[in-house]
Design an enzyme around this catalytic site. Structure first.
Site, PDB file in Angstrom:
ATOM      1  N   HIS A   1      29.464  35.042  46.680  1.00  0.00           N
ATOM      2  CA  HIS A   1      29.654  35.391  48.096  1.00  0.00           C
ATOM      3  C   HIS A   1      31.034  34.914  48.521  1.00  0.00           C
ATOM      4  O   HIS A   1      31.478  33.834  48.126  1.00  0.00           O
ATOM      5  CB  HIS A   1      28.589  34.687  48.946  1.00  0.00           C
ATOM      6  CG  HIS A   1      29.014  34.449  50.370  1.00  0.00           C
ATOM      7  ND1 HIS A   1      29.470  33.222  50.823  1.00  0.00           N
ATOM      8  CD2 HIS A   1      29.075  35.288  51.430  1.00  0.00           C
ATOM      9  CE1 HIS A   1      29.772  33.312  52.108  1.00  0.00           C
ATOM     10  NE2 HIS A   1      29.542  34.549  52.498  1.00  0.00           N
TER      11      HIS A   1
ATOM     12  N   TYR B   1      36.041  35.662  54.728  1.00  0.00           N
ATOM     13  CA  TYR B   1      37.201  35.075  55.412  1.00  0.00           C
ATOM     14  C   TYR B   1      37.335  35.746  56.770  1.00  0.00           C
ATOM     15  O   TYR B   1      37.220  36.978  56.866  1.00  0.00           O
ATOM     16  CB  TYR B   1      38.478  35.204  54.563  1.00  0.00           C
ATOM     17  CG  TYR B   1      38.370  34.307  53.346  1.00  0.00           C
ATOM     18  CD1 TYR B   1      38.523  32.929  53.475  1.00  0.00           C
ATOM     19  CD2 TYR B   1      38.019  34.819  52.102  1.00  0.00           C
ATOM     20  CE1 TYR B   1      38.347  32.085  52.396  1.00  0.00           C
ATOM     21  CE2 TYR B   1      37.839  33.983  51.011  1.00  0.00           C
ATOM     22  CZ  TYR B   1      38.009  32.610  51.170  1.00  0.00           C
ATOM     23  OH  TYR B   1      37.812  31.772  50.103  1.00  0.00           O
ATOM     24  N   ARG B   2      37.562  34.947  57.808  1.00  0.00           N
ATOM     25  CA  ARG B   2      37.478  35.489  59.168  1.00  0.00           C
ATOM     26  C   ARG B   2      38.438  34.777  60.131  1.00  0.00           C
ATOM     27  O   ARG B   2      38.853  33.637  59.898  1.00  0.00           O
ATOM     28  CB  ARG B   2      36.050  35.347  59.685  1.00  0.00           C
ATOM     29  CG  ARG B   2      35.552  33.926  59.688  1.00  0.00           C
ATOM     30  CD  ARG B   2      34.051  33.810  59.909  1.00  0.00           C
ATOM     31  NE  ARG B   2      33.630  32.412  59.872  1.00  0.00           N
ATOM     32  CZ  ARG B   2      33.314  31.760  58.759  1.00  0.00           C
ATOM     33  NH1 ARG B   2      33.363  32.363  57.592  1.00  0.00           N
ATOM     34  NH2 ARG B   2      32.953  30.493  58.792  1.00  0.00           N
TER      35      ARG B   2
ATOM     36  N   SER C   1      25.138  44.403  67.830  1.00  0.00           N
ATOM     37  CA  SER C   1      25.587  44.265  66.442  1.00  0.00           C
ATOM     38  C   SER C   1      24.713  45.118  65.513  1.00  0.00           C
ATOM     39  O   SER C   1      23.580  45.458  65.836  1.00  0.00           O
ATOM     40  CB  SER C   1      25.535  42.798  66.004  1.00  0.00           C
ATOM     41  OG  SER C   1      24.238  42.283  66.177  1.00  0.00           O
TER      42      SER C   1
END
Length: 269
Positions: A73, A76-77, A227
């Site tokens: 997994h 990146y944000r 969402s």
């Protein structure tokens, strides 16, 4: 507002389920999401009860068919919030981690060394700090074990400067392919038994437990109005299993991985 792209491969020869999400979203934080951030020490001053935000990121979860190929997994944000007086708070977060069904020390060392090299380009203190953060974050409290053998994880990083943190995050993202694909190629044609496949299914059950009970990204997604639920739950495996009171035999390969999940190791020294 905004949106994203989700791409999922299912029932492949090597990957049972593999997904990538790219998203750029904006709007107002829900009160529950803002509460979650305040609990992490963020002082967020809302205007008329509203907190405008924008967030963008890339994430991927790969669940292979073969139990000798680990699940991987990465995410990146970047996050930005505008407060009541117009000032903006920003931060980066993310990480890359490995969840093997069976322990292969050579794979674990390769994975961690590749991530360490990416971190070391920027600051020698980063890898040990973010490795520990990863071990602590992916902890399944009700089981007393980690989700996998870790990697790196960080959040709320807002110094020294936006450009410097961005360069660091780019180095981490570029390390994803070299840290993982050689492991896939090494094991994707390994033979395996029905018993080994069963153990993989049980370990995937743990993966599901962590993602639904503890994972911050999943929680944030579920708390964000409008969402896309299918994208948020893309990380869940295609198949998993829960057996009542399943305990592997002592000194077995299954017991070996459990020992490492209960007591994280230093893989690079």
């Amino acid at each position: 507002g905004g949106g994203g792209i989700s791409c999922v491969l299912q029932d492949g020869e090597v990957f049972e389920k593999a997904g990538v999400n790219v998203s750029v979203v904006f709007g107002h934080l829900s009160e529950e999401a803002a509460r979650q951030m305040r609990s992490r020490g963020k002082s967020l001053k809302a205007k008329d009860g509203k907190l405008p935000f924008c967030a963008m990121g890339v994430s991927s979860v790969i669940h292979p068919k073969n139990p000798h190929v680990p699940t991987m997994h990465f995410n990146y944000r970047y996050f930005e919030i505008e407060e009541a007086d117009g000032t903006k708070q920003w931060w980066f977060g993310g990480g890359t981690d490995l969840t093997p069904t069976y322990l292969n020390e050579e794979d674990a060392v390769h994975f961690h060394k590749t991530l360490k090299e990416a971190c070391d380009k920027h600051d020698l203190k980063l890898y040990p700090k973010y490795k520990k953060w990863c071990d602590d974050y992916f902890y399944i409290k009700h089981r007393g074990e980690r989700r996998g053998i870790g990697g790196i994880f960080f959040d709320d990083v807002d110094s020294p400067s936006k450009e410097e943190v961005f360069q660091f995050v780019k180095s981490c993202a570029k390390a994803v392919v070299p840290c993982y694909i050689p492991i896939v190629k090494r094991h994707c044609h390994d033979s395996f038994t029905p018993e080994e496949k069963l153990w993989q299914q049980l370990r995937r059950g743990r993966y599901v437990e962590f993602n639904l009970v503890y994972d911050r990204g999943t929680k944030f997604g579920l708390l964000t109005p409008g969402s896309r639920i299918e994208s948020i739950l893309m990380s869940l495996p295609l198949t998993a299993r829960w057996e009542y009171m399943h305990i592997p035999p002592e000194s077995s390969k299954e017991a070996e991985i459990l020992e490492v999940l209960r007591n994280p190791k230093d893989w690079v020294h």
